[in-house]
Design a protein around this motif. Structure first.
Motif, PDB file in Angstrom:
ATOM      1  N   ILE A  69      -9.080   3.206   2.049  1.00 25.10           N
ATOM      2  CA  ILE A  69      -8.670   3.387   3.596  1.00 25.10           C
ATOM      3  C   ILE A  69      -8.118   2.043   4.342  1.00 25.10           C
ATOM      4  O   ILE A  69      -7.155   1.793   4.805  1.00 25.10           O
ATOM      5  CB  ILE A  69      -9.793   3.681   4.401  1.00 25.10           C
ATOM      6  CG1 ILE A  69     -10.151   5.200   4.252  1.00 25.10           C
ATOM      7  CG2 ILE A  69      -9.802   3.637   5.878  1.00 25.10           C
ATOM      8  CD1 ILE A  69     -11.488   5.928   4.694  1.00 25.10           C
ATOM      9  N   VAL A  70      -8.737   0.847   3.991  1.00 23.35           N
ATOM     10  CA  VAL A  70      -8.707  -0.422   4.556  1.00 23.35           C
ATOM     11  C   VAL A  70      -7.245  -0.910   3.739  1.00 23.35           C
ATOM     12  O   VAL A  70      -6.058  -1.104   4.642  1.00 23.35           O
ATOM     13  CB  VAL A  70      -9.618  -1.562   4.045  1.00 23.35           C
ATOM     14  CG1 VAL A  70      -8.822  -2.936   4.386  1.00 23.35           C
ATOM     15  CG2 VAL A  70     -10.772  -1.281   5.047  1.00 23.35           C
ATOM     16  N   LEU A  71      -6.867  -0.736   2.494  1.00 19.98           N
ATOM     17  CA  LEU A  71      -5.769  -1.158   1.686  1.00 19.98           C
ATOM     18  C   LEU A  71      -4.393  -0.135   2.357  1.00 19.98           C
ATOM     19  O   LEU A  71      -3.563  -0.690   2.567  1.00 19.98           O
ATOM     20  CB  LEU A  71      -5.719  -0.664   0.375  1.00 19.98           C
ATOM     21  CG  LEU A  71      -4.596  -1.119  -0.614  1.00 19.98           C
ATOM     22  CD1 LEU A  71      -4.280  -2.530  -0.448  1.00 19.98           C
ATOM     23  CD2 LEU A  71      -4.923  -0.839  -2.040  1.00 19.98           C
ATOM     24  N   CYS A  72      -4.738   1.178   2.673  1.00 18.18           N
ATOM     25  CA  CYS A  72      -3.640   1.928   3.026  1.00 18.18           C
ATOM     26  C   CYS A  72      -3.422   1.397   4.445  1.00 18.18           C
ATOM     27  O   CYS A  72      -2.165   1.402   5.008  1.00 18.18           O
ATOM     28  CB  CYS A  72      -4.048   3.483   2.813  1.00 18.18           C
ATOM     29  SG  CYS A  72      -4.176   4.214   1.538  1.00 18.18           S
ATOM     30  N   THR A  73      -4.282   1.165   5.276  1.00 20.92           N
ATOM     31  CA  THR A  73      -4.131   0.778   6.629  1.00 20.92           C
ATOM     32  C   THR A  73      -3.269  -0.532   6.696  1.00 20.92           C
ATOM     33  O   THR A  73      -2.122  -0.826   7.375  1.00 20.92           O
ATOM     34  CB  THR A  73      -5.415   0.579   7.232  1.00 20.92           C
ATOM     35  OG1 THR A  73      -6.219   1.796   7.392  1.00 20.92           O
ATOM     36  CG2 THR A  73      -5.082  -0.178   8.897  1.00 20.92           C
ATOM     37  N   ILE A  74      -3.462  -1.505   6.047  1.00 19.89           N
ATOM     38  CA  ILE A  74      -2.977  -2.534   5.744  1.00 19.89           C
ATOM     39  C   ILE A  74      -1.409  -2.402   5.159  1.00 19.89           C
ATOM     40  O   ILE A  74      -0.527  -3.029   6.035  1.00 19.89           O
ATOM     41  CB  ILE A  74      -3.426  -3.706   4.787  1.00 19.89           C
ATOM     42  CG1 ILE A  74      -4.959  -4.200   5.384  1.00 19.89           C
ATOM     43  CG2 ILE A  74      -2.689  -4.822   4.377  1.00 19.89           C
ATOM     44  CD1 ILE A  74      -5.721  -5.082   4.407  1.00 19.89           C
ATOM     45  N   LEU A  75      -1.365  -1.641   4.311  1.00 18.01           N
ATOM     46  CA  LEU A  75       0.216  -1.412   3.739  1.00 18.01           C
ATOM     47  C   LEU A  75       1.019  -0.710   4.618  1.00 18.01           C
ATOM     48  O   LEU A  75       2.290  -0.831   4.913  1.00 18.01           O
ATOM     49  CB  LEU A  75      -0.032  -0.638   2.455  1.00 18.01           C
ATOM     50  CG  LEU A  75      -0.570  -1.051   1.235  1.00 18.01           C
ATOM     51  CD1 LEU A  75      -0.694  -0.232   0.197  1.00 18.01           C
ATOM     52  CD2 LEU A  75       0.327  -2.492   0.847  1.00 18.01           C
ATOM     53  N   VAL A  77       0.741  -1.148   7.958  1.00 18.63           N
ATOM     54  CA  VAL A  77       0.927  -2.246   9.161  1.00 18.63           C
ATOM     55  C   VAL A  77       1.945  -2.906   8.551  1.00 18.63           C
ATOM     56  O   VAL A  77       3.174  -3.350   9.259  1.00 18.63           O
ATOM     57  CB  VAL A  77      -0.066  -2.845   9.397  1.00 18.63           C
ATOM     58  CG1 VAL A  77      -0.033  -4.063  10.252  1.00 18.63           C
ATOM     59  CG2 VAL A  77      -1.191  -2.061  10.403  1.00 18.63           C
ATOM     60  N   VAL A  78       2.064  -3.358   7.240  1.00 16.33           N
ATOM     61  CA  VAL A  78       3.253  -4.109   6.693  1.00 16.33           C
ATOM     62  C   VAL A  78       4.554  -3.480   6.703  1.00 16.33           C
ATOM     63  O   VAL A  78       5.189  -4.109   6.933  1.00 16.33           O
ATOM     64  CB  VAL A  78       2.646  -4.704   5.438  1.00 16.33           C
ATOM     65  CG1 VAL A  78       3.944  -5.538   4.597  1.00 16.33           C
ATOM     66  CG2 VAL A  78       1.444  -5.553   5.380  1.00 16.33           C
ATOM     67  N   VAL A  79       4.523  -2.253   6.306  1.00 15.17           N
ATOM     68  CA  VAL A  79       5.431  -1.489   6.156  1.00 15.17           C
ATOM     69  C   VAL A  79       6.253  -1.370   7.624  1.00 15.17           C
ATOM     70  O   VAL A  79       7.596  -1.481   7.738  1.00 15.17           O
ATOM     71  CB  VAL A  79       5.565  -0.167   5.621  1.00 15.17           C
ATOM     72  CG1 VAL A  79       6.620   0.801   5.910  1.00 15.17           C
ATOM     73  CG2 VAL A  79       5.235  -0.262   4.144  1.00 15.17           C
ATOM     74  N   ILE A  80       5.399  -0.775   8.753  1.00 16.19           N
ATOM     75  CA  ILE A  80       5.899  -0.702  10.105  1.00 16.19           C
ATOM     76  C   ILE A  80       6.385  -2.256  10.463  1.00 16.19           C
ATOM     77  O   ILE A  80       7.662  -2.005  11.025  1.00 16.19           O
ATOM     78  CB  ILE A  80       4.712  -0.278  10.794  1.00 16.19           C
ATOM     79  CG1 ILE A  80       4.423   1.161  10.478  1.00 16.19           C
ATOM     80  CG2 ILE A  80       5.189  -0.539  12.329  1.00 16.19           C
ATOM     81  CD1 ILE A  80       3.165   1.461  11.224  1.00 16.19           C
ATOM     82  N   ILE A  81       5.944  -3.296  10.247  1.00 19.12           N
ATOM     83  CA  ILE A  81       6.191  -4.589  10.803  1.00 19.12           C
ATOM     84  C   ILE A  81       7.613  -4.978  10.029  1.00 19.12           C
ATOM     85  O   ILE A  81       8.535  -5.378  10.749  1.00 19.12           O
ATOM     86  CB  ILE A  81       5.206  -5.692  10.500  1.00 19.12           C
ATOM     87  CG1 ILE A  81       4.006  -5.531  11.452  1.00 19.12           C
ATOM     88  CG2 ILE A  81       5.603  -7.041  10.567  1.00 19.12           C
ATOM     89  CD1 ILE A  81       2.907  -6.542  11.070  1.00 19.12           C
ATOM     90  N   ALA A  82       7.558  -4.599   8.528  1.00 18.97           N
ATOM     91  CA  ALA A  82       8.769  -5.088   7.759  1.00 18.97           C
ATOM     92  C   ALA A  82      10.012  -4.192   8.430  1.00 18.97           C
ATOM     93  O   ALA A  82      11.201  -4.758   8.433  1.00 18.97           O
ATOM     94  CB  ALA A  82       8.657  -4.963   6.516  1.00 18.97           C
TER      95      ALA A  82
END
Length: 92
Positions: A69-75, A77-82
């Motif tokens: 869950i944490v990894l998916c959340t981080i990914l 957020v990274v995709v949205i920011i990118a």
């Protein structure tokens, strides 16, 4: 001296199976049922072993599920920011 029977961890196993990681959750449920069966037979050694295994698989489900869950959340957020910071002037 009369010992208490080992804990079967069935509610925890079911919750982790339903909410987090189902493969290890299924194994935890099977081990929890083995605890109950061994207690019904009066085999406390087998019940203790199955109890430890049910606990271990439940906690594995918990740890891997939360990590996923944490990894998916981080990914996410990274995709949205990118995607918001793309450079229109860049050409391949």
């Amino acid at each position: 001296m009369d010992r208490r029977p080992p804990h079967d961890y069935l509610p925890i196993a079911v919750a982790h199976h339903r909410l987090l990681l189902w493969p290890t959750g299924i194994i935890a449920i099977i081990k929890a049922v083995q605890v109950r069966t061994a207690i019904a037979r009066g085999d406390m050694v087998t019940a203790e072993i199955a109890s430890r295994e049910a606990r271990n698989f439940s906690f594995i489900s918990l740890a891997v599920g939360i990590a996923s869950i944490v990894l998916c959340t981080i990914l996410t957020v990274v995709v949205i920011i990118a995607s918001q910071h793309h450079d229109d002037d860049w050409e391949p």
